[in-house]
Design a protein around this motif. Structure first.
Motif, PDB file in Angstrom:
ATOM      1  N   LEU A  14      30.118  36.774  28.705  1.00 38.19           N
ATOM      2  CA  LEU A  14      29.476  37.213  29.936  1.00 38.19           C
ATOM      3  C   LEU A  14      30.526  37.583  30.975  1.00 38.19           C
ATOM      4  CD1 LEU A  14      26.853  37.595  31.556  1.00 38.19           C
ATOM      5  CD2 LEU A  14      27.028  35.185  32.203  1.00 38.19           C
ATOM      6  N   LEU A  15      31.568  36.775  31.093  1.00 36.76           N
ATOM      7  CA  LEU A  15      32.637  37.068  32.045  1.00 36.76           C
ATOM      8  C   LEU A  15      33.375  38.346  31.668  1.00 36.76           C
ATOM      9  CD1 LEU A  15      34.037  36.057  34.576  1.00 36.76           C
ATOM     10  CD2 LEU A  15      35.523  34.683  33.136  1.00 36.76           C
ATOM     11  N   LEU A  16      33.624  38.536  30.385  1.00 37.96           N
ATOM     12  CA  LEU A  16      34.280  39.761  29.918  1.00 37.96           C
ATOM     13  C   LEU A  16      33.430  40.990  30.245  1.00 37.96           C
ATOM     14  CD1 LEU A  16      36.541  41.177  28.323  1.00 37.96           C
ATOM     15  CD2 LEU A  16      35.178  40.778  26.273  1.00 37.96           C
ATOM     16  N   LEU A  17      32.144  40.883  30.005  1.00 38.79           N
ATOM     17  CA  LEU A  17      31.251  41.994  30.326  1.00 38.79           C
ATOM     18  C   LEU A  17      31.222  42.269  31.826  1.00 38.79           C
ATOM     19  CD1 LEU A  17      28.315  41.256  27.871  1.00 38.79           C
ATOM     20  CD2 LEU A  17      29.990  43.098  27.720  1.00 38.79           C
ATOM     21  N   ALA A  18      31.251  41.212  32.622  1.00 41.71           N
ATOM     22  CA  ALA A  18      31.256  41.389  34.077  1.00 41.71           C
ATOM     23  C   ALA A  18      32.525  42.107  34.523  1.00 41.71           C
ATOM     24  CB  ALA A  18      31.133  40.030  34.764  1.00 41.71           C
ATOM     25  N   CYS A  19      33.653  41.710  33.964  1.00 39.28           N
ATOM     26  CA  CYS A  19      34.916  42.370  34.325  1.00 39.28           C
ATOM     27  C   CYS A  19      34.910  43.839  33.916  1.00 39.28           C
ATOM     28  CB  CYS A  19      36.089  41.657  33.676  1.00 39.28           C
ATOM     29  SG  CYS A  19      36.396  40.032  34.392  1.00 39.28           S
ATOM     30  N   THR A  20      34.359  44.120  32.749  1.00 38.79           N
ATOM     31  CA  THR A  20      34.257  45.501  32.287  1.00 38.79           C
ATOM     32  C   THR A  20      33.358  46.303  33.220  1.00 38.79           C
ATOM     33  OG1 THR A  20      34.560  44.757  30.019  1.00 38.79           O
ATOM     34  CG2 THR A  20      33.654  46.960  30.323  1.00 38.79           C
ATOM     35  N   ALA A  21      32.261  45.690  33.639  1.00 42.53           N
ATOM     36  CA  ALA A  21      31.347  46.368  34.564  1.00 42.53           C
ATOM     37  C   ALA A  21      32.030  46.639  35.892  1.00 42.53           C
ATOM     38  CB  ALA A  21      30.088  45.529  34.771  1.00 42.53           C
ATOM     39  N   VAL A  22      32.820  45.699  36.368  1.00 43.08           N
ATOM     40  CA  VAL A  22      33.538  45.886  37.632  1.00 43.08           C
ATOM     41  C   VAL A  22      34.477  47.073  37.534  1.00 43.08           C
ATOM     42  CG1 VAL A  22      35.323  44.876  39.116  1.00 43.08           C
ATOM     43  CG2 VAL A  22      33.399  43.507  38.386  1.00 43.08           C
ATOM     44  N   LEU A  23      35.207  47.145  36.457  1.00 41.82           N
ATOM     45  CA  LEU A  23      36.140  48.263  36.296  1.00 41.82           C
ATOM     46  C   LEU A  23      35.402  49.600  36.209  1.00 41.82           C
ATOM     47  CD1 LEU A  23      38.660  46.684  33.775  1.00 41.82           C
ATOM     48  CD2 LEU A  23      39.021  47.132  36.212  1.00 41.82           C
ATOM     49  N   ALA A  29      32.574  53.947  42.371  1.00 43.16           N
ATOM     50  CA  ALA A  29      32.037  53.617  43.698  1.00 43.16           C
ATOM     51  C   ALA A  29      32.543  54.615  44.729  1.00 43.16           C
ATOM     52  CB  ALA A  29      32.438  52.204  44.086  1.00 43.16           C
ATOM     53  N   ASP A  30      31.584  55.205  45.443  1.00 39.16           N
ATOM     54  CA  ASP A  30      31.929  56.221  46.431  1.00 39.16           C
ATOM     55  C   ASP A  30      31.986  55.662  47.848  1.00 39.16           C
ATOM     56  OD1 ASP A  30      32.030  58.184  44.459  1.00 39.16           O
ATOM     57  OD2 ASP A  30      29.885  58.631  44.655  1.00 39.16           O
ATOM     58  N   THR A  31      31.265  54.583  48.099  1.00 38.88           N
ATOM     59  CA  THR A  31      31.189  54.058  49.460  1.00 38.88           C
ATOM     60  C   THR A  31      31.552  52.581  49.473  1.00 38.88           C
ATOM     61  OG1 THR A  31      28.879  53.398  49.264  1.00 38.88           O
ATOM     62  CG2 THR A  31      29.300  55.662  49.995  1.00 38.88           C
ATOM     63  N   PRO A  32      31.953  52.074  50.644  1.00 38.27           N
ATOM     64  CA  PRO A  32      32.256  50.640  50.759  1.00 38.27           C
ATOM     65  C   PRO A  32      31.035  49.758  50.472  1.00 38.27           C
ATOM     66  CG  PRO A  32      33.144  51.826  52.644  1.00 38.27           C
ATOM     67  CD  PRO A  32      32.311  52.801  51.864  1.00 38.27           C
ATOM     68  N   GLU A  33      29.832  50.261  50.789  1.00 35.32           N
ATOM     69  CA  GLU A  33      28.622  49.487  50.527  1.00 35.32           C
ATOM     70  C   GLU A  33      28.432  49.255  49.025  1.00 35.32           C
ATOM     71  OE1 GLU A  33      28.463  52.353  52.496  1.00 35.32           O
ATOM     72  OE2 GLU A  33      28.590  51.226  54.361  1.00 35.32           O
ATOM     73  N   LEU A  38      28.840  45.576  44.445  1.00 36.10           N
ATOM     74  CA  LEU A  38      29.482  45.302  43.163  1.00 36.10           C
ATOM     75  C   LEU A  38      30.188  43.946  43.190  1.00 36.10           C
ATOM     76  CD1 LEU A  38      30.416  46.178  40.351  1.00 36.10           C
ATOM     77  CD2 LEU A  38      32.342  47.300  41.462  1.00 36.10           C
ATOM     78  N   VAL A  39      30.901  43.681  44.257  1.00 37.81           N
ATOM     79  CA  VAL A  39      31.600  42.397  44.380  1.00 37.81           C
ATOM     80  C   VAL A  39      30.594  41.252  44.371  1.00 37.81           C
ATOM     81  CG1 VAL A  39      32.965  40.967  45.964  1.00 37.81           C
ATOM     82  CG2 VAL A  39      33.634  43.337  45.526  1.00 37.81           C
ATOM     83  N   GLN A  40      29.486  41.424  45.051  1.00 38.26           N
ATOM     84  CA  GLN A  40      28.461  40.376  45.089  1.00 38.26           C
ATOM     85  C   GLN A  40      27.890  40.132  43.689  1.00 38.26           C
ATOM     86  OE1 GLN A  40      25.191  41.154  47.724  1.00 38.26           O
ATOM     87  NE2 GLN A  40      24.369  39.087  47.523  1.00 38.26           N
ATOM     88  N   LYS A  41      27.619  41.194  42.960  1.00 39.25           N
ATOM     89  CA  LYS A  41      27.102  41.045  41.590  1.00 39.25           C
ATOM     90  C   LYS A  41      28.107  40.311  40.704  1.00 39.25           C
ATOM     91  CE  LYS A  41      23.168  43.317  41.525  1.00 39.25           C
ATOM     92  NZ  LYS A  41      21.914  42.685  41.219  1.00 39.25           N
TER      93      LYS A  41
END
Length: 101
Positions: A14-23, A29-33, A38-41
């Motif tokens: 799950l952590l590996l998948l989360a890191c992959t999703a973050v990357l 990501a186009d905007t700071p929002e 993404l950081v919250q997720k």
């Protein structure tokens, strides 16, 4: 396939998948929002993975095998201590009786 994985392995996956999703999402990501969301997720996923890992370690710690191992250590700690004292005495005697050159 996932049912054969241990809870700790599931948490790691799950952590590996989360890191992959973050990357992947961070690159798009186009905007700071979007970045904040993404950081919250990722934080939520990391907390979930951490909770799963803690639960897995708790189950291992409370398992019958772990309880038996702890009891064996308690039962044999005095024997180990006595063995070390004996060994120390033997080494001291050998050191005392060593031939001088």
């Amino acid at each position: 396939m996932c049912s054969a994985l241990s809870p700790a392995m599931k948490a790691s996956l799950l952590l590996l998948l989360a890191c992959t999703a973050v990357l992947a999402v961070g690159a798009r990501a186009d905007t700071p929002e979007e970045s904040k969301a993404l950081v919250q997720k990722v934080q939520e996923l990391a907390q979930k993975a951490s909770a799963m890992a803690k639960d897995a370690f708790s189950r291992v710690r409370e398992s019958e095998a772990a309880q038996q191992a702890r009891q064996w250590l308690v039962d044999n700690a005095e024997l180990a201590k006595q063995s070390l004292v004996w060994l120390k005495e033997q080494l001291a005697e050998l050191w005392k009786n060593r031939p001088t050159v």
